[in-house]
Write a protein that holds these residues in place. Structure first.
Motif: not given
Length: 970
Positions: A684-689, A824-830
Motif C-alpha cells: 500500500v505504501a508503494r502504491e501511495c508513493q 496519512m503519508m499520502e494526504r500529508f504529502a499532497m
C-alpha cells in the motif's frame, strides 16, 4: 567497591595493596627521611588504600579463634569490628582537624579516607541488616545510622573539610615528590596532589551528606561552589562522575530547603553550568559519558527549580533559558558535532550474517569501485571511531555503574552477562593487516577469514574490564586524532562549547512570534507546577504557571493512568488478535481523560492571549509520553491538536546551520519503502508513493532492496529537499545505539538489513527541510534508565535525523498500523506540495483521516452503499478496499496498480506488531442492522486513537519552525 562484587577482583586488589606497601616501605627506608616524614608518608599510604584495607579487616570475622581461647558470643566479633572501624573513622577526622591549619593537602587526604571508611562500613552494615530484619526494623536501624552520620559530620567537621578544600586548590603540596633526576630530592609536587583527588574527596563528602540528609549552610555551599569552580572539571574516572552527578543535586536541594537563600543557590548552579556544559563538547567523550553529564546538568537545574518555586522570581526569559539548559544537553552537543561534511558511505548496507558481510567486502556487492576523496574518508573514520567509542563506552559505563547501583546491574544484565551483544567488523582481504589490528585492537589469530573477507567478531559479554578499557581508549584516540585532522582543515568546529540559549534570544524570538507560546511541562506529573506557558504580551515575555505544585503520593490518577498505559504496551506482545490493540486504546483514552483539567487550563490561557501555535519543550521522563494533541479541553470539547498548530523542540539553543556552502540547491523528495520478507505489508505504501511520484510530488520510490546500495542512497539524499520513508522502525529501551530502521525485513533478526543511528547520523542530510519517518517508534524520545542511572535525554531515530542536519522530522511516538500510516503519508504529502507547512499539513491530514473512519464517516457510508447495491454481494474486505480507494480519489490521488483485498489486509498490520481483526465470512446478510454491526466492528480498530495521535513534528531549532506553519486557505 570491586571487593564486594568479585572474589577474583578482590584478591587482585589485595595483591596490589601489598605490593604497593612493600615498595613504599622500601622507598621510605632508603630515602633517609626524618621520623616525621616517615609518619606523614605512611599516613598517606594508609589513607590512599582505605577502602581496600577495610575489606582486609573483614577477614578477621571468619578467622578461627586461637587454640585455648574461648569463642566469642554470636555477633560480638562483628560488634567489636564495627566499633574499631568507627574509632578509626573518628581518628581520621580528628587528625584532619589537627593538621588542617598547616597542611591542607594531607588533611584533605586523611579526612576523605575517614569518609570512605565510614561509608564502606555503613554500606556493609546495611546490606547485612537488610537480609535479617523486617522492613520496619530495617528502617529504624537505617535512621539510627543516619543519625550517627549526622553526628560525625558536625558543623565543625564540615567547615574544616570545606576550608581544607578551598586551601588545596590555591596552595602547593608541602611535602613534594621525588625528582626523576635525584631520587632523594623533593619536587614541589606529590603523587597524591591532583585535582582528581579533590573531586574524589568532594564526591565522598556529597555522598554522605545526601544519604544522611545533612544540609550544608549557606556559607558552606558558597565555599564548596568556589572550590568546584576553581578545580574545573578534568577527565574524571566514571566512578567519581557517577557519585558527583548523583549526589550534588541532592546536596543542593537540601541546602535550599534548610534555608540557603535563592541567590546563593542560583549563584551556585549558574557557576556550575558553564563548566559542565563545556565538558559536554569534548570530542573524546562517548555518548554514555555525554548523557551522564547531561543528567548531571539536568539534576542541578531541577534542584534549583524545586528550591525556588520553579524559578518563579526570575524574569521569564531568564527562567526559560535556565530550564532549557536543564535538559537535552547531550543532544545539543551531538547536534553541534554531527552533520558536518560529506561522509564516505559503505558500499552496501547488509545484514549481520557473516556470509552477507563477507560477500560485500570481498567485492560481490554493488558499487565496489566507486572512488572517494580523502576528506570523505576522514569523516568516515570519524564516524567509525565514534560508533566504536559509543559501543564499548556503553559497556564500560554499564559495568562501572552496575557496581554502584544494583538496579542498573540487573537492567543491563543482557548486555553484560547473557552474551547477546556483539560487535562485528568486516574488511576486504587486501586491507593491510596492520590497519585492521590498529582499528579493532584484535590480533590476527582471532580473525575469521572467508570468501576473500576478514571478519572480526567480538562478544561484548566475554570482555574482561582491562580489554574494555583498552578498546575505549583506542576508539577515543581515533576520534580525537581524526577530529583534529578535520579541524585543521576548518571542516568541523574546534574548541566551541555546546551552544546554550540566552534570555535575549528568547525575547527576540517570542517578540517576532506574538501568536506562539512555548509550553514546558514539569519534570514529574505533579512534582512541580505541571505546566509553564511562555509567550509575548504587553511588550515583554510573560510566564503563566498552570496547576499547583504537589509532592507525589503514588496514587494520583495521572500517575496510575500512565502506569496502566505502560503496562498495556508491555502486555500487547502477549495478547492475541486485536484485543491488545483495544486495551491499548482504552488505556490511552483513560490517560487523556485524567489530563482534561490540565488541557482546559492550558487552552483557556492560550485563547485568552490569542495564541494559535504551540511549541512543546519536554523535560523529564513523564510528560514525553503524553499525547498532547489528543487531550481535550473538557469532556467532548475540541482536542488541542485540532485547535492549535503543535510542534516539539528539544532545545531553544541556536544549533546553527550545518548545510555546507558548497552543497548544491536541494530539490525533490526522495521516497523509500521497506522490502524483504514482508514486502506485501509495504504494498500500500508503494502504491501511495508511486501515485505521488506520478503527480510530481516525489521521485520514483526506492525499494528497501535498492536502498541497500549505499552509494546510490547517499547520492539520492545528497541532492533532495525532503525525505519520505515508509518502513519498519524500532526503539531499543536498553541500548539506543540499536535503534534502527529496516531496509529489508527477514524472519530472523540476523538476516535483516538495518540502518542504526550511527549510520543515520552520517547520512548527507544537512539542510534537508524535513524527514518524514512513517515508521513505528521514531519519536519514542529516549529511556528512563541509562547505563549510569536515571536519564531524560532524547535518544531515538528522530534525534539521529536532526543531528544529521534535517531541519524537521515527522515521526510517531509509538507503534502504528501500516494502512492508516500510508493514508496519512499520502494526504500529508499532497498538502505540503500545495504549500502547507508541515505542522498545518499534519493537523489537517490527521483530522481528515480520523474523520473518514469515525462512526458516520465517509468510509462507513461508502461501505454501506457498496454492500447495499452490489450484485453479486462482495466480501467486506473487498468493499473496504473500494472505500479506501474512493477516499484517495477524493484527495486527488491517481490510481496506479489496483489494490486487491488480500494486499490491503497485509497493510492492516502494524509496522512492528499489531494485526487488527478481520472478517472471515461473507458480508451479505438479509438484515441491514446486522450488516451495520459488522461494519462497525470492522472499522473499530481504525477508530483507536493510537492510529492518529502519536505523530509529532520535531524541529531542530527555533528558526526551523516558521516554515512548518503556513496554511493554504484554498
Amino acid at each position: 567497591m570491586a571487593l564486594q562484587d568479585s572474589t577474583e577482583e578482590g584478591a587482585r586488589a589485595l595483591r596490589q595493596v601489598l605490593a604497593s606497601g612493600h615498595s613504599f616501605g622500601k622507598w621510605l627506608t632508603d630515602a633517609g627521611f626524618s621520623e616525621d616524614e616517615h609518619l606523614s608518608f605512611g599516613e598517606l599510604l594508609r589513607a590512599a588504600y582505605e577502602r581496600e584495607l577495610f575489606y582486609v579487616g573483614t577477614l578477621e570475622m571468619v578467622r578461627p579463634e586461637p587454640p585455648g581461647q574461648e569463642p566469642l558470643p554470636p555477633g560480638e566479633r562483628m560488634r567489636r569490628w564495627r566499633q574499631r572501624n568507627l574509632r578509626e573513622v573518628r581518628v581520621h577526622l580528628a587528625r584532619m582537624l589537627q593538621i588542617a591549619p598547616r597542611d591542607p593537602w594531607q588533611a584533605l587526604i586523611v579526612g576523605a579516607a575517614g569518609l570512605v571508611q565510614f561509608w564502606t562500613l555503613v554500606s556493609f552494615d546495611l546490606s547485612n541488616k537488610k537480609r535479617v530484619l523486617d522492613e520496619a526494623s530495617f528502617s529504624r536501624h537505617e535512621e539510627q545510622v543516619r543519625e550517627w552520620c549526622r553526628t560525625l559530620l558536625s558543623e565543625k567537621v564540615r567547615d574544616t573539610f570545606i576550608t581544607v578544600l578551598v586551601r588545596t586548590v590555591t596552595q602547593d603540596w608541602p611535602l613534594g615528590r621525588l625528582s626523576e633526576e635525584n631520587p632523594r630530592k623533593l619536587d614541589p609536587r606529590h603523587p597524591l596532589q591532583s585535582i582528581h583527588r579533590v573531586h574524589e574527596a568532594i564526591a565522598e563528602l556529597m555522598r554522605l551528606l545526601a544519604w544522611s540528609r545533612q544540609p550544608l549552610t549557606a556559607s558552606q555551599l558558597e565555599g564548596l561552589g568556589s572550590v568546584l569552580t576553581r578545580a574545573g572539571l578534568p577527565a574524571l574516572p566514571i566512578s567519581t562522575l557517577l557519585l558527583l552527578s548523583s549526589h550534588e543535586p541532592q546536596v543542593l536541594a537540601q541546602a535550599a530547603r534548610a534555608g540557603a537563600s535563592m541567590e546563593v543557590v542560583r549563584s551556585y548552579v549558574e557557576g556550575r553550568l558553564p563548566m559542565i556544559n563545556a565538558e559536554l563538547s569534548s570530542i573524546g567523550l562517548s555518548t554514555p559519558e555525554r548523557v551522564l553529564l547531561s543528567g548531571w546538568l539536568s539534576g542541578l537545574v531541577l534542584g534549583l527549580r524545586e528550591a525556588t518555586a520553579d524559578l518563579s522570581s526570575l524574569a521569564p526569559a531568564r527562567a526559560l533559558a535556565l530550564i532549557d539548559v536543564g535538559g537535552a544537553s547531550a543532544f545539543r552537543a551531538g547536534a553541534f558535532i554531527f552533520g558536518h561534511g560529506e561522509v564516505e558511505p559503505p558500499h552496501v548496507y547488509t545484514s549481520t550474517l557473516h556470509d552477507d558481510m563477507a560477500g560485500v567486502v570481498s567485492g560481490k556487492g554493488e558499487g565496489r569501485a566507486t572512488s572517494v576523496g580523502p576528506v570523505e574518508r576522514l569523516f568516515r573514520h570519524l564516524h567509525y571511531y565514534r560508533s566504536q567509542l559509543d559501543a564499548w563506552g556503553r559497556l564500560k559505563m554499564a559495568r562501572e555503574a552496575g557496581r554502584e547501583d544494583p538496579f542498573v546491574r540487573e537492567t543491563f544484565a543482557p548486555l553484560l552477562e547473557e552474551g547477546k551483544a556483539r560487535h562485528i567488523s568486516a574488511f576486504a582481504e587486501d586491507v593491510p593487516e596492520a590497519s585492521i589490528e590498529q582499528l579493532t585492537g584484535v590480533p590476527p589469530e582471532r580473525w575469521q577469514r572467508r570468501d576473500g573477507a576478514i571478519l572480526v567478531d567480538e562478544r561484548m559479554a566475554e570482555m574482561p574490564p582491562e580489554r574494555i578499557d583498552e578498546l575505549v581508549d583506542r576508539a577515543r584516540h581515533g576520534v580525537v586524532a581524526t577530529f583534529f585532522e578535520l579541524a585543521a582543515l576548518r571542516l568541523i568546529p574546534d574548541g566551541k562549547p555546546a551552544p546554550v540559549t540566552t534570555p535575549e534570544r528568547i525575547e527576540a524570538f517570542l517578540a517576532a512570534h506574538p501568536r506562539l507560546a512555548i509550553v514546558v511541562p514539569g519534570f514529574h506529573l505533579k512534582g512541580l507546577a505541571p505546566i509553564s506557558v511562555f509567550l509575548h504580551a504587553e511588550g515583554t515575555v510573560r510566564r503563566y504557571l498552570l496547576g499547583e505544585p504537589q509532592r507525589l503520593a503514588g496514587d494520583e490518577p495521572e500517575l496510575l493512568a500512565m502506569q496502566a498505559l505502560f503496562s498495556a504496551f508491555v502486555d500487547d506482545d502477549g495478547v492475541p488478535g486485536g484485543e491488545g490493540w483495544r486495551q491499548l486504546g482504552e488505556a490511552l483514552q483513560r490517560l487523556c481523560t485524567v489530563h482534561e483539567d490540565w488541557a482546559r487550563q492550558l487552552s483557556e490561557c492560550l485563547e485568552r492571549h490569542g495564541i494559535s501555535q504551540v511549541l512543546f519543550m519536554l523535560r523529564g521522563n513523564d510528560h514525553v509520553y503524553l499525547p498532547w494533541e489528543e487531550l481535550r479541553a473538557g469532556p467532548g470539547g475540541p482536542r488541542l491538536g485540532e485547535r492549535y498548530l503543535i510542534g516539539y523542540v528539544h532545545t531553544l539553543a541556536d544549533l546553527g546551520e550545518v548545510a555546507p556552502a558548497w552543497m548544491p540547491v536541494r530539490h525533490g523528495t526522495v521516497q523509500l519503502h521497506g522490502g524483504g520478507t514482508f514486502r506485501e505489508q509495504m504494498r500500500v505504501a508503494r502504491e501511495c508513493q508511486q501515485a505521488l511520484a506520478a503527480r510530481g510530488y516525489g521521485r520514483p520510490p526506492l525499494s528497501g532492496e535498492e536502498a541497500c546500495d549505499a552509494r546510490r542512497l547517499h547520492s539520492e539524499l545528497r541532492s533532495c529537499r525532503r525525505v519520505r520513508l515508509f518502513l519498519h522502525g524500532h526503539h531499543d529501551q536498553l541500548n539506543p545505539e540499536q535503534d534502527r530502521i529496516t531496509l529489508m525485513d527477514a524472519e530472523e533478526q540476523a538476516g535483516r538489513v538495518d540502518m542504526r543511528v550511527s549510520e543515520l547520523r552520517s547520512l548527507p542530510l544537512a539542510g534537508v527541510e524535513c524527514v518524514e519517518l512513517w515508521a513505528c517508534e521514531g519519536a519514542a524520545h529516549g529511556r528512563s534508565l541509562a547505563e549510569h542511572g536515571p536519564a531524560e535525554e532524547p535518544e531515538d531515530l528522530s534525534a539521529a535525523f536532526l543531528q544529521a542536519g534535517s531541519r524537521r522530522v515527522l515521526a510517531s511516538r509509538w507503534q502504528v498500523p501500516a494502512l492508516t500510516s500510508a493514508l496519512m503519508m499520502e494526504r500529508f504529502a499532497m498538502l505540503v506540495e500545495h504549500g502547507w507547512g508541515e505542522a498545518a499539513a499534519l493537523r489537517r491530514a490527521r483530522e481528515e483521516c480520523r474523520a473518514a473512519f469515525e462512526p458516520g464517516g465517509v468510509i462507513e457510508q461508502w461501505l454501506r452503499g457498496i454492500l447495499a447495491t452490489s450484485v453479486p454481494h462482495v466480501p467486506l474486505e473487498k468493499a473496504f478496499t473500494e472505500a479506501v480507494l474512493r477516499l484517495r480519489e477524493d484527495w486527488g490521488a491517481r490510481k496506479g496498480e489496483n489494490w486487491e483485498s488480500s494486499s490491503l489486509a497485509q497493510a492492516m498490520g502494524c509496522l512492528v506488531r499489531y494485526v487488527p481483526p478481520r472478517s472471515t465470512g461473507p458480508a451479505h446478510d438479509s438484515s441491514m442492522q446486522r450488516v451495520d454491526a459488522r461494519i462497525a466492528e470492522y472499522l473499530q480498530p481504525f477508530q483507536n486513537p493510537l492510529c492518529w495521535s502519536g505523530w509529532r513534528l520535531i524541529v531542530r531549532r527555533l528558526e526551523d519552525w516558521d516554515a512548518a506553519t503556513s496554511i493554504n486557505k484554498t
